[in-house]
Structures are given as C-alpha cells and as structure tokens.
Scaffold this motif. Sequence first.
Motif, short mmCIF file in Angstrom:
data_model
loop_
_atom_site.label_atom_id
_atom_site.label_comp_id
_atom_site.label_asym_id
_atom_site.label_seq_id
_atom_site.Cartn_x
_atom_site.Cartn_y
_atom_site.Cartn_z
N ASN A 37 0.78 -1.35 -0.23
CA ASN A 37 -0.06 0.07 -0.01
C ASN A 37 0.91 1.23 0.15
N THR A 129 -6.37 1.34 -0.34
CA THR A 129 -5.53 1.29 -1.60
C THR A 129 -6.03 -0.11 -2.26
N THR A 238 -5.02 2.81 8.59
CA THR A 238 -4.54 1.62 7.88
C THR A 238 -4.48 0.53 8.96
P1 IMP Z 1 -5.15 0.62 3.29
O1 IMP Z 1 -3.65 0.59 4.04
O2 IMP Z 1 -4.71 0.31 1.72
O3 IMP Z 1 -5.88 -0.31 4.22
O4 IMP Z 1 -5.66 2.18 3.32
C1 IMP Z 1 -6.25 2.51 4.40
C2 IMP Z 1 -5.94 4.05 4.42
O5 IMP Z 1 -4.50 4.35 4.55
C3 IMP Z 1 -6.65 4.78 3.18
O6 IMP Z 1 -7.00 6.07 3.58
C4 IMP Z 1 -5.44 4.68 2.26
O7 IMP Z 1 -5.64 5.94 1.52
C5 IMP Z 1 -4.19 5.31 3.16
N1 IMP Z 1 -2.82 4.62 2.85
C6 IMP Z 1 -2.42 3.39 2.86
N2 IMP Z 1 -1.13 3.59 2.29
C7 IMP Z 1 -0.94 4.82 2.24
C8 IMP Z 1 0.35 5.64 1.64
O8 IMP Z 1 1.71 4.89 1.75
N3 IMP Z 1 0.26 6.95 1.57
C9 IMP Z 1 -0.85 7.79 2.12
N4 IMP Z 1 -1.97 7.07 2.40
C10 IMP Z 1 -2.00 5.65 2.43
#
Ligand code: IMP
Length: 423
Positions: A37, A129, A238
């Motif tokens: 991510n 993501t 996250t």
């Molecule tokens: P997940 O980590 O894909 O589960 O996403 C959860 C939240 O974290 C969402 O708002 C994503 O946009 C954010 N997010 C995850 N990784 C990043 C990163 O590397 N940069 C910025 N936002 C992130």
Amino acid sequence: MNTIITGLQWGDEGKGKIVDYLTESADVVIRGQGGNNAGHTVIANGVKYVLHLLPSGILWPGKLNVIGNGVVVDPAGLVDEITRIESQGVAVTPENLLISDRAHVVLPLHKELDAAREAALGDRRIGTTKRGIGPAYADKINRCGLRLADLTDRAFCEAQIRRRVNEANPLLARHQLAQFDADEVIASVFTAFERLRPHVCNTIPVVHDAWKTGRNLLFEGAQGTLLDIDFGTYPFVTSSNTTAGGSCTGSGLPPTAIDSVIGVCKAYTTRVGSGPFPTGDEGLSDYLHGLGREFGATTGRPRGCGWLDTVLLRFACMVNGVTGLAVTNVDGLDAYDTLRICTGYEIDGIVHTLPPADRTAWDRAKPVYEELPGWNCDTTGCTAYPQLPDAAKLYLTRLGELCGAPIAFVGVGPDRAQTLPVA
Ligand code: IMP
C-alpha cells in the motif's frame, strides 16, 4: 547510530527521500510494517524509482535491506517490483535483500476482500488502496494467516488456501466481484515464492548482530501517524502501527536499540482516502495539482491538500518521540503571499491543541489559524539551509516551536541534492 524515520501526517510526507538521503551513512535499512500500500518515489541522479515494499536502501550499493516480520508481503507484487527495479539496473540479490520468514502473506483473495468490504461500506468506505492490507492483517490477528515460513510446507498451505477461497467466494459473489479458483491462487503464490525463496530467512538474528557490532540501522516507516491503527483518525486508518514503536515490533529489535527518531512532515498537509481533514483547502489543492504535484505513487489518486496542521504534528511528535523534524516540500509553498498554520481546533467553543478520539468531534473541529508571510520566490535552487529566504526560515522555526521538536532537515525538491540538513 540507529534511527527510525516515521511519517507525522497521513502518509506521503516524502519519507522515502529522507530515508534515501540518510542511507548514505546507514549499513542496514529495515521496513517493519505495512505492505505494498506504501509508495515511495525516490529520484536519484535524475532517475525516478517507485518503491512499494522494497526499502529505499535497495538503490544503494553495499547496503543490506530487510523486510521485517511486521510487514505483510504480497509475493506476486514483490516479484513485480523486483523485476521493475532490476530493469532499471538495480540488482536485487540475497546479499542486499532479506525478507523475514515471519512476515505474513497477502493472498490475491485479500485484495478482493478489501474491495468487497469497501463496496459494502458504501459512503462510509475507508478509501483503501485495495492492496489487501486490512484483510491480511485481520487474518494475522485472527491467527489464521499464512507466513512466508509456511510456504515451505506446500501441502499445509494448499489446504489453507483452499479453505480461505471456499470462505471468500460466497462473499465475493454477493458483491459481484470475481471469484477465485484455488488452483490459480496456489500457482500464483508459489511461482512468486520461488523467486523470493533465496531472500527469506530468520532476519531477527541478522538485525541483532548488526546492532551488536555497531552497524548503523535505519528504520523506514511507511504511511503516517494519522493512519496508525491506534493513534490515527480511526476508522480511517491503515491496519498497522505506523508510529515509531511499529519499527521495533516489526523487526524484532528492542526500543533500547533506538537512538533517534526523525519525524517527516510536509510544509503543508495532504491526505488520500476518506476521513477527517480539518485544514483541507480546495484552493491549495487546485494550486498544487496544477503544478503536477500531489498525485499518489501507488494509486495515482489526487491527494487532498491543506494548510499545515500543528495539532496533528504536536501529537505525532509526542507519540513517536521525535528527536528531529524533516520538513519536505517547502518549495510547494514558494508562490504564496500569506501562509496559514493551524494551531488548535475549536470544538464546541473550546480550543484543543491535541486531536480528539471521538469521531464525531472531528466533524465539528474548526481550525484556528495564525498567518505568516510567504516568501514568494523559488527555493528549489537552495543547496544549504542558510540560503533559504528569511520568511521560509521564520515559517520553519514557528513550525518547530509549535510541535516542540527541532528541525533537522528541509526538503526543497525531489532530488537527493535538494535535502538540506539544518546544522
Ligand atoms: P490501506 O492501507 O490500503 O488499508 O488503506 C487505508 C488508508 O490508508 C486509506 O486512507 C489509504 O489511502 C491510506 N494509505 C495507505 N497507504 C498509504 C500511503 O502509503 N500513503 C498515503 N496513504 C496511504
């Protein structure tokens, strides 16, 4: 000297660039949490590299890079990343990359489950993501995940994957999402694992030996404090501890091994995904997007942009134990006459200097601003901190005062040479 680099906002603070800069004096670069991510863009000698799971130290010869036990690894995604970086002339071998055998595996179906969960949430979606990060960490916590070490026992893994596919398919069907063929999942995971196998080992004694023999360790945090599962804007976070402590639990190195914590923030604020953003500002977003800035490295999504928020930064400096701040993207504000800094949130008539836990309080939070003069000139050519215009130095000094941490680095552009240490 062992240093943790951690994001102080909602990710995308430019940590990769600071890690890359500090890697020169590091021997080992370690990732302790998150998965693909994350997206780090590093520009070195004019070449652009986008890294997701690989630590930024991979771009340097002679450095050991470690993907620690706290990371979740998508085997096929990591193989693609290795292939891409090798096509740019960077060799990835067991001499420069080790992967913890305790790291959990992101399966293809975790990505679809991520999408299904988001679809089910509708307007309340997190804006993930869709890399399967939440479902993979959920399996880890539910004690039904697969670790890289498990992949050496093919019969065990095949049975686990078949069971997970049988559980997931009815849910995916309900959301009209593609269902999985267990044989295809098994083939894809094991094909990728064959490429990764020489890198997979027990990394804990390796990092301990490095510590005990006085080598310099650099911990590369992914995402940022406001995305931390405990300290972030829950539930819009996250699924890992993105804060400094996550570097220890995610690598097997104890807190006593840590000498300093560099907190990275932008000179303004950005966020992607859903959730509260008190200082978000459409004008600043339009301006920065117009400059071609602030598009996500992983998803290409435009990031929301806003004024510097020291309520968040103060809290982030506390929970990370920041010993020095790295303020990036100062050049993003070059053309502004007047700049705003948020110093508090007014919630129901009371000014708060730390962020609330109550999710409904965020909706009522009105930022309290102070204004500072802009510098209105190009800072991208500055090669040393003293060359910055006085107004920029004033802005940075105020930022440091409000956050209670000294400024250690300032970034005025994406290149290595545009990272200026503050003596
Ligand atoms: P997940 O980590 O894909 O589960 O996403 C959860 C939240 O974290 C969402 O708002 C994503 O946009 C954010 N997010 C995850 N990784 C990043 C990163 O590397 N940069 C910025 N936002 C992130």
